[in-house]
Structures are given as structure tokens and as C-alpha cells.
Design a protein around this motif. Structure first.
Motif, PDB file in Angstrom:
ATOM      1  N   ASP A 123      53.892  50.902  51.750  1.00 44.23           N
ATOM      2  CA  ASP A 123      53.926  51.597  53.047  1.00 44.23           C
ATOM      3  C   ASP A 123      52.897  52.727  53.024  1.00 44.23           C
ATOM      4  N   ASP A 124      53.323  53.979  53.206  1.00 41.29           N
ATOM      5  CA  ASP A 124      52.383  55.097  53.232  1.00 41.29           C
ATOM      6  C   ASP A 124      52.228  55.774  51.876  1.00 41.29           C
ATOM      7  N   ASP A 125      52.896  55.256  50.854  1.00 44.89           N
ATOM      8  CA  ASP A 125      52.866  55.864  49.526  1.00 44.89           C
ATOM      9  C   ASP A 125      51.907  55.122  48.607  1.00 44.89           C
ATOM     10  N   VAL A 126      51.415  55.848  47.595  1.00 43.94           N
ATOM     11  CA  VAL A 126      50.527  55.258  46.591  1.00 43.94           C
ATOM     12  C   VAL A 126      51.333  55.006  45.322  1.00 43.94           C
ATOM     13  N   ALA A 127      51.408  53.751  44.924  1.00 42.18           N
ATOM     14  CA  ALA A 127      52.152  53.375  43.720  1.00 42.18           C
ATOM     15  C   ALA A 127      51.248  53.260  42.504  1.00 42.18           C
ATOM     16  N   GLY A 128      49.936  53.125  42.731  1.00 42.09           N
ATOM     17  CA  GLY A 128      49.013  52.991  41.614  1.00 42.09           C
ATOM     18  C   GLY A 128      47.578  53.063  42.082  1.00 42.09           C
ATOM     19  N   TRP A 129      46.661  52.990  41.122  1.00 37.92           N
ATOM     20  CA  TRP A 129      45.227  53.036  41.412  1.00 37.92           C
ATOM     21  C   TRP A 129      44.550  51.955  40.581  1.00 37.92           C
ATOM     22  N   ILE A 130      43.740  51.118  41.230  1.00 35.70           N
ATOM     23  CA  ILE A 130      43.210  49.913  40.603  1.00 35.70           C
ATOM     24  C   ILE A 130      41.687  49.887  40.733  1.00 35.70           C
ATOM     25  N   THR A 131      41.005  49.538  39.648  1.00 38.50           N
ATOM     26  CA  THR A 131      39.548  49.472  39.675  1.00 38.50           C
ATOM     27  C   THR A 131      39.084  48.306  40.545  1.00 38.50           C
ATOM     28  N   PRO A 132      37.856  48.374  41.064  1.00 36.19           N
ATOM     29  CA  PRO A 132      37.340  47.286  41.897  1.00 36.19           C
ATOM     30  C   PRO A 132      37.355  45.926  41.200  1.00 36.19           C
ATOM     31  N   ALA A 133      36.999  45.884  39.917  1.00 38.10           N
ATOM     32  CA  ALA A 133      36.987  44.602  39.204  1.00 38.10           C
ATOM     33  C   ALA A 133      38.389  44.010  39.133  1.00 38.10           C
ATOM     34  N   ARG A 134      39.369  44.844  38.898  1.00 36.88           N
ATOM     35  CA  ARG A 134      40.743  44.356  38.846  1.00 36.88           C
ATOM     36  C   ARG A 134      41.240  43.978  40.251  1.00 36.88           C
ATOM     37  N   CYS A 135      40.775  44.681  41.256  1.00 40.50           N
ATOM     38  CA  CYS A 135      41.120  44.307  42.629  1.00 40.50           C
ATOM     39  C   CYS A 135      40.622  42.903  42.950  1.00 40.50           C
ATOM     40  N   ARG A 136      39.429  42.589  42.471  1.00 43.43           N
ATOM     41  CA  ARG A 136      38.880  41.252  42.721  1.00 43.43           C
ATOM     42  C   ARG A 136      39.750  40.183  42.042  1.00 43.43           C
ATOM     43  N   ARG A 137      40.251  40.498  40.861  1.00 43.93           N
ATOM     44  CA  ARG A 137      41.129  39.535  40.184  1.00 43.93           C
ATOM     45  C   ARG A 137      42.434  39.363  40.956  1.00 43.93           C
ATOM     46  N   LEU A 138      42.992  40.456  41.432  1.00 45.01           N
ATOM     47  CA  LEU A 138      44.261  40.388  42.151  1.00 45.01           C
ATOM     48  C   LEU A 138      44.108  39.697  43.505  1.00 45.01           C
ATOM     49  N   ALA A 139      42.923  39.762  44.083  1.00 47.02           N
ATOM     50  CA  ALA A 139      42.698  39.112  45.378  1.00 47.02           C
ATOM     51  C   ALA A 139      42.916  37.606  45.286  1.00 47.02           C
ATOM     52  N   LEU A 163      37.602  63.436  26.056  1.00 51.27           N
ATOM     53  CA  LEU A 163      38.618  62.386  25.970  1.00 51.27           C
ATOM     54  C   LEU A 163      39.554  62.340  27.171  1.00 51.27           C
ATOM     55  N   LEU A 164      39.809  63.505  27.769  1.00 54.43           N
ATOM     56  CA  LEU A 164      40.831  63.593  28.810  1.00 54.43           C
ATOM     57  C   LEU A 164      40.264  64.009  30.161  1.00 54.43           C
ATOM     58  N   ALA A 165      38.972  63.807  30.342  1.00 52.59           N
ATOM     59  CA  ALA A 165      38.345  64.162  31.621  1.00 52.59           C
ATOM     60  C   ALA A 165      39.068  63.479  32.772  1.00 52.59           C
ATOM     61  N   ARG A 166      39.229  64.197  33.869  1.00 53.88           N
ATOM     62  CA  ARG A 166      39.898  63.635  35.034  1.00 53.88           C
ATOM     63  C   ARG A 166      39.156  62.385  35.511  1.00 53.88           C
ATOM     64  N   ALA A 167      39.893  61.422  35.990  1.00 54.11           N
ATOM     65  CA  ALA A 167      39.341  60.123  36.374  1.00 54.11           C
ATOM     66  C   ALA A 167      38.211  60.270  37.380  1.00 54.11           C
ATOM     67  N   THR A 168      37.113  59.581  37.110  1.00 54.97           N
ATOM     68  CA  THR A 168      35.957  59.632  38.005  1.00 54.97           C
ATOM     69  C   THR A 168      35.609  58.259  38.569  1.00 54.97           C
ATOM     70  N   ASP A 169      36.167  57.193  37.989  1.00 51.43           N
ATOM     71  CA  ASP A 169      35.872  55.847  38.474  1.00 51.43           C
ATOM     72  C   ASP A 169      36.382  55.697  39.913  1.00 51.43           C
ATOM     73  N   VAL A 170      35.851  54.702  40.609  1.00 55.28           N
ATOM     74  CA  VAL A 170      36.270  54.445  41.983  1.00 55.28           C
ATOM     75  C   VAL A 170      37.484  53.516  41.943  1.00 55.28           C
ATOM     76  N   TYR A 171      38.600  53.994  42.403  1.00 53.75           N
ATOM     77  CA  TYR A 171      39.829  53.212  42.409  1.00 53.75           C
ATOM     78  C   TYR A 171      40.267  52.952  43.848  1.00 53.75           C
ATOM     79  N   ARG A 172      40.960  51.843  44.017  1.00 58.45           N
ATOM     80  CA  ARG A 172      41.614  51.594  45.298  1.00 58.45           C
ATOM     81  C   ARG A 172      43.121  51.771  45.125  1.00 58.45           C
ATOM     82  N   PRO A 173      43.796  52.370  46.101  1.00 63.26           N
ATOM     83  CA  PRO A 173      45.236  52.588  45.946  1.00 63.26           C
ATOM     84  C   PRO A 173      46.031  51.301  46.081  1.00 63.26           C
ATOM     85  N   LEU A 174      47.068  51.201  45.280  1.00 64.08           N
ATOM     86  CA  LEU A 174      48.097  50.185  45.456  1.00 64.08           C
ATOM     87  C   LEU A 174      49.173  50.845  46.312  1.00 64.08           C
ATOM     88  N   ARG A 175      49.328  50.383  47.537  1.00 61.58           N
ATOM     89  CA  ARG A 175      50.185  51.080  48.492  1.00 61.58           C
ATOM     90  C   ARG A 175      51.524  50.369  48.707  1.00 61.58           C
TER      91      ARG A 175
END
Length: 291
Positions: free
Chosen positions: A31-47, A17-29
Motif C-alpha cells: 500500500d503506502d508503506d515501504v517494506a524493503g528496497w531492491i536494486t534494479p538488477a534484482r527488480c529485473r529478476r523479480l519482474a 564499511l558502513l557508509a549509508r546506502a548510495t545505490d539506486v533502489y526501488r521500494p517494495l511497497r
């Protein structure tokens, strides 16, 4: 101390249930900091929201015009409502999280709680183990979540648990949740002792759950009985620590414990000596709850 078969069953369930994340995420940046991590499908929606985000193969960023916390917060409110209208989020909470490098820093933006996992932002929560030390043995109070809860409806949970909303300190959040969820007055809840800090970083259907949980233990009067105040818990159960261990091993049926609460309970049972510190469950705890 519990038997090794139960110890192994707890470890297997929590590792699933709590396995560390293995999906491929892109960072929501920011500046140089990471504010979040977003899946590719959701990235396409945000684009498609080109007035808000710049999306490429490496990262998601805000357009240059959104350079302040207030500007990002305003536009993300609109985005979150649009995503909610598309049924892309969990149930709307009308409560915001402060998203930033830590609770002590000024936030990069505020975000509706329902969108936290969609954007994979770091959230903070407070949980409390309600313990009763009677003449025979230690017991623990559990709550059953309402069947209308947005996440994990109807499952068993810690006596106290909730997110730390924007503008709220963890201690204040704990006292608030203690009253709302269990009817625990501040005069008693204030005796809670900080016990652990646990971390969750896992894939969910809603996106990434990236959460830090501040855990407190509180020893309650033997005669005290919880009374929910806000409708989010529909029943309470007092169980022995061995029974609590059995419950967090359950994979089916109405008495399953939420993944978050299972981790919190496991941590308590290891600290209280119910679960062997050298066993599989304790090893899973240290692996899964690390920063």
C-alpha cells in the motif's frame, strides 16, 4: 583515552564499511508503506515472477491476489527457495524474519533470513558487550565467528549477537543468543542493561542491509569464561578496552572485527570514556548509526 591517530583510523574504517546506502533502489511497497528496497538488477529478476510481483520504474508491489500476510509469506517462501537455487542468496538459515512497520505490529509477511538483504527489508538484531571490571581496568570479551558462518566467517564479533526471529521478543532473543553463543546462563544474562539502539543502512554484495541493533551491556564475573554451545563461535578473547579500539581499526589480517560488531564496540568505547566524544570516531558513530 586512545591516541588521535587510532581514533582517526577507526573513523576511516567504519565510514568505508558502513557508509549509508548510495545505490539506486526501488521500494517494495505494501500500500503506502515501504517494506524493503531492491536494486534494479534484482527488480529485473523479480519482474519475471509476474504471478507474484508487479515491477515498474517506480516500485515493486505484490499482485492484488496477494493481499494478506499469509498469502505473501507462502509465496515468498517459494520465491526465496527459487532464488537460493540460483545462488542469489547467502546461505539458507531456515529462520524467518517478521517484516512490518515495527516489531510491535502485525507483519506484512515473514521472510527467510537469507533473503533479507536481497529484498532490503528492515531486520532487527540483539548484540551484547560482555564486560569485565577487574581491579585494574575494564575488559571486554570478543568471540571469533566460525569459518562456516554465512556472513563474515572467521572474523571477531561481539560476545553476543543475533537476529530477532519472527515470533521472538528482543529480550528473549538476547537470552537465547547469550546461551548459545557464550554459554551464559539466563541467571547472569538477565542482568544485561539496555545501552543503545544503533541503525545500519548500507550497500552489501547481498543487497541492502537495513538493520536496527538493540545493544546491551553486561558486566560479567571476573572468573567466568565463555563456552560456545552451537558451533557458531570457535574461540573467545578477553581484551582491554584500548585493545578493543585497536582491533576495530584493523583493515587487514585475521583479527578484523565484523562491521556490525565494530559499530557496537565503538558505541561502548565512547560511552565508557575510552574514545573521545569530540573525536572523529565518535562523529562517525553518530553519523553512521542514526535512524
Amino acid at each position: 583515552m586512545i591516541e588521535s591517530a587510532l581514533d582517526d583510523a577507526i573513523a576511516r574504517r567504519l565510514q568505508r564499511l558502513l557508509a549509508r546506502a548510495t545505490d539506486v533502489y526501488r521500494p517494495l511497497r505494501i500500500d503506502d508503506d515501504v517494506a524493503g528496497w531492491i536494486t534494479p538488477a534484482r527488480c529485473r529478476r523479480l519482474a519475471a515472477l509476474a504471478d507474484v510481483f508487479v515491477v515498474d520504474d517506480e516500485a515493486v508491489t505484490f499482485v492484488p491476489a496477494l493481499a494478506t500476510s499469509a498469502a505473501r509469506t507462502d509465496v515468498l517462501d517459494r520465491v526465496a527457495r527459487q532464488l537460493a537455487s540460483e545462488a542469489a542468496l547467502s546461505a539458507w538459515r531456515d529462520e524467518r524474519y517478521a517484516v512490518g512497520p515495527s516489531l510491535a505490529h502485525e507483519p506484512w509477511f515473514l521472510l527467510e533470513r537469507a533473503a533479507a538483504r536481497y529484498f532490503g527489508v528492515h531486520a532487527w538484531a540483539v548484540h551484547g558487550n560482555g564486560l569485565v571490571d577487574d581491579a585494574s581496568a575494564m575488559h571486554m570479551w570478543l568471540a571469533r565467528r566460525s569459518h562456516t558462518k554465512a556472513i563474515d566467517p572467521g572474523m571477531l564479533d561481539n560476545l553476543v549477537g543475533g537476529g530477532v526471529a519472527a515470533g521472538t521478543e528482543p529480550r528473549a532473543a538476547f537470552l537465547k543468543e547469550a546461551w548459545e553463543e557464550a554459554g551464559l546462563p539466563a541467571s547472569i544474562a538477565a542482568a544485561a542493561v539496555a545501552a543503545a539502539t544503533l541503525h545500519i543502512h548500507r550497500d552489501t554484495a547481498d543487497g541492502l542491509q537495513w538493520e536496527t541493533i538493540f545493544v546491551s551491556d553486561i558486566v560479567l564475573p571476573e572468573a567466568w569464561v565463555p563456552a560456545n554451545q552451537d558451533g557458531e563461535a570457535i574461540a573467545h578473547r578477553r581484551v582491554s578496552l584500548v585493545e578493543a579500539a585497536r582491533l576495530i581499526a584493523l583493515d587487514t589480517g585475521p583479527d578484523q572485527v565484523t562491521p556490525d560488531a565494530s559499530l557496537v564496540i565503538l558505541d561502548a568505547l565512547v560511552r565508557l570514556g575510552t574514545i573521545d566524544t569530540q573525536g572523529a570516531a565518535a562523529a562517525a558513530l553518530h553519523q553512521l548509526a542514526a535512524p
